[in-house]
Write a protein that holds these residues in place. Sequence first.
Motif, PDB file in Angstrom:
ATOM      1  N   GLY A 195       3.654  -0.532  10.752  1.00 29.02           N
ATOM      2  CA  GLY A 195       4.384  -1.109  11.872  1.00 29.02           C
ATOM      3  C   GLY A 195       4.951  -2.476  11.526  1.00 29.02           C
ATOM      4  N   ARG A 196       6.215  -2.671  11.829  1.00 29.67           N
ATOM      5  CA  ARG A 196       6.882  -3.932  11.490  1.00 29.67           C
ATOM      6  C   ARG A 196       6.354  -5.105  12.304  1.00 29.67           C
ATOM      7  NH1 ARG A 196       9.549  -0.970  14.799  1.00 29.67           N
ATOM      8  NH2 ARG A 196      10.743  -1.801  16.539  1.00 29.67           N
ATOM      9  N   LYS A 197       5.827  -4.836  13.483  1.00 26.01           N
ATOM     10  CA  LYS A 197       5.278  -5.898  14.324  1.00 26.01           C
ATOM     11  C   LYS A 197       3.754  -5.937  14.265  1.00 26.01           C
ATOM     12  CE  LYS A 197       9.112  -5.685  17.605  1.00 26.01           C
ATOM     13  NZ  LYS A 197       9.490  -5.359  18.977  1.00 26.01           N
ATOM     14  N   SER A 198       3.134  -4.770  14.308  1.00 24.69           N
ATOM     15  CA  SER A 198       1.668  -4.694  14.393  1.00 24.69           C
ATOM     16  C   SER A 198       0.982  -4.769  13.029  1.00 24.69           C
ATOM     17  CB  SER A 198       1.249  -3.392  15.076  1.00 24.69           C
ATOM     18  OG  SER A 198       1.533  -2.288  14.222  1.00 24.69           O
ATOM     19  N   GLY A 199       1.674  -4.320  11.981  1.00 24.46           N
ATOM     20  CA  GLY A 199       1.036  -4.219  10.673  1.00 24.46           C
ATOM     21  C   GLY A 199       0.084  -3.034  10.579  1.00 24.46           C
ATOM     22  N   GLN A 200       0.019  -2.217  11.620  1.00 19.63           N
ATOM     23  CA  GLN A 200      -0.879  -1.049  11.664  1.00 19.63           C
ATOM     24  C   GLN A 200      -0.143   0.198  11.185  1.00 19.63           C
ATOM     25  OE1 GLN A 200      -4.200  -1.350  12.767  1.00 19.63           O
ATOM     26  NE2 GLN A 200      -3.624  -3.505  12.591  1.00 19.63           N
TER      27      GLN A 200
ATOM     28  N   TRP B 121      11.988   4.319  11.590  1.00 26.18           N
ATOM     29  CA  TRP B 121      13.022   3.847  10.673  1.00 26.18           C
ATOM     30  C   TRP B 121      13.048   2.317  10.638  1.00 26.18           C
ATOM     31  CZ3 TRP B 121      15.248   3.875   6.447  1.00 26.18           C
ATOM     32  CH2 TRP B 121      16.446   3.224   6.187  1.00 26.18           C
ATOM     33  N   LEU B 122      12.896   1.675  11.780  1.00 26.71           N
ATOM     34  CA  LEU B 122      12.821   0.214  11.818  1.00 26.71           C
ATOM     35  C   LEU B 122      11.616  -0.273  11.014  1.00 26.71           C
ATOM     36  CD1 LEU B 122      13.745  -0.330  15.570  1.00 26.71           C
ATOM     37  CD2 LEU B 122      15.268  -0.442  13.575  1.00 26.71           C
ATOM     38  N   ASN B 123      10.498   0.473  11.098  1.00 29.04           N
ATOM     39  CA  ASN B 123       9.318   0.140  10.298  1.00 29.04           C
ATOM     40  C   ASN B 123       9.625   0.252   8.806  1.00 29.04           C
ATOM     41  OD1 ASN B 123       7.838  -0.274  12.629  1.00 29.04           O
ATOM     42  ND2 ASN B 123       6.856   1.730  12.562  1.00 29.04           N
ATOM     43  N   LEU B 124      10.324   1.319   8.414  1.00 30.46           N
ATOM     44  CA  LEU B 124      10.650   1.500   7.000  1.00 30.46           C
ATOM     45  C   LEU B 124      11.633   0.442   6.497  1.00 30.46           C
ATOM     46  CD1 LEU B 124      10.956   5.380   6.688  1.00 30.46           C
ATOM     47  CD2 LEU B 124       9.194   3.906   5.685  1.00 30.46           C
ATOM     48  N   GLU B 125      12.536   0.008   7.345  1.00 29.18           N
ATOM     49  CA  GLU B 125      13.445  -1.060   6.934  1.00 29.18           C
ATOM     50  C   GLU B 125      12.665  -2.328   6.612  1.00 29.18           C
ATOM     51  OE1 GLU B 125      17.786  -0.561   8.782  1.00 29.18           O
ATOM     52  OE2 GLU B 125      16.251  -0.923  10.306  1.00 29.18           O
ATOM     53  N   ALA B 126      11.610  -2.593   7.386  1.00 28.70           N
ATOM     54  CA  ALA B 126      10.782  -3.786   7.163  1.00 28.70           C
ATOM     55  C   ALA B 126       9.795  -3.584   6.023  1.00 28.70           C
ATOM     56  CB  ALA B 126      10.032  -4.147   8.453  1.00 28.70           C
ATOM     57  N   HIS B 127       9.237  -2.376   5.913  1.00 27.26           N
ATOM     58  CA  HIS B 127       8.225  -2.049   4.891  1.00 27.26           C
ATOM     59  C   HIS B 127       8.575  -0.672   4.327  1.00 27.26           C
ATOM     60  CE1 HIS B 127       5.764  -5.303   6.522  1.00 27.26           C
ATOM     61  NE2 HIS B 127       5.926  -4.776   7.710  1.00 27.26           N
ATOM     62  N   PRO B 128       9.379  -0.598   3.264  1.00 27.12           N
ATOM     63  CA  PRO B 128       9.870   0.708   2.793  1.00 27.12           C
ATOM     64  C   PRO B 128       8.827   1.619   2.141  1.00 27.12           C
ATOM     65  CG  PRO B 128      10.743  -1.070   1.438  1.00 27.12           C
ATOM     66  CD  PRO B 128       9.996  -1.717   2.566  1.00 27.12           C
ATOM     67  N   ASP B 129       7.655   1.096   1.775  1.00 25.37           N
ATOM     68  CA  ASP B 129       6.630   1.958   1.200  1.00 25.37           C
ATOM     69  C   ASP B 129       5.920   2.722   2.309  1.00 25.37           C
ATOM     70  OD1 ASP B 129       7.258   1.117  -1.330  1.00 25.37           O
ATOM     71  OD2 ASP B 129       5.604  -0.308  -1.485  1.00 25.37           O
ATOM     72  N   ALA B 130       5.744   4.038   2.098  1.00 25.82           N
ATOM     73  CA  ALA B 130       5.145   4.900   3.120  1.00 25.82           C
ATOM     74  C   ALA B 130       4.411   6.042   2.435  1.00 25.82           C
ATOM     75  CB  ALA B 130       6.237   5.444   4.044  1.00 25.82           C
TER      76      ALA B 130
END
Length: 158
Positions: A54-59, A90-99
Motif C-alpha cells: 500500500g502506497r499510504k499504509s505500507g501494508q 495500480w496506484l500502489n504499484l506506481e509507488a512500489h513497483p515490486d509485487a
Amino acid sequence: MSTAGTGSPKIPPPWFVHTAWRAHRALYRLSGGRFLWTTSNKRGWGALRLTTIGRKSGQERSVILGYLEDGPDLVILAMNGWDEGHPSWWLNLEAHPDAVAQLSGQRPRLVRAHAADGEQHDRLWQSWVAVDPQLEAFAARRATETPVVVLEPREGAA
C-alpha cells in the motif's frame, strides 16, 4: 474501434461489479486459493492474485485480476472495473513497483511492474482485444486511459 451497429456495451452498475469482486475474493479465501482460478490457457486469459504494498499504509494488499501471458511477463489492465480513475492496486504499484503474483497451482512469482508504452502498449492492448473484442468499446466509455501493466520477473527471482 467503432461500435456502430453493435450498440454500446452494457456495463453492470458499480455496486454489482464491486459485490461480484467481494464474492470472488471471499470464495478465494474460503477455498484456500483454489476456487475460481484458471490459467490463461483455459479461455485466453487467466486470473492471478497480485499482492502489492500500500502506497499510504505500507501494508500488503491483495487483489484478483485477469492476466495474459507474454513470454515470461504477465499483462494486466488497470481498468478499475470500468469506473473512472485508476484502481488502488495500480496506484500502489506506481509507488512500489515490486509485487508478488500468484497463479493457480504455481509458486508465487516475484515481479516488477511498469506501464507499457509505445509499440509494447499497442501490441499488448491488441492481445487483450483478441481475447475480448468489446474491450475498446468498454474503454471508450471512460475518460481515464486504461494502463496496460506489465509484470516482469524480478532480477534474480526464480
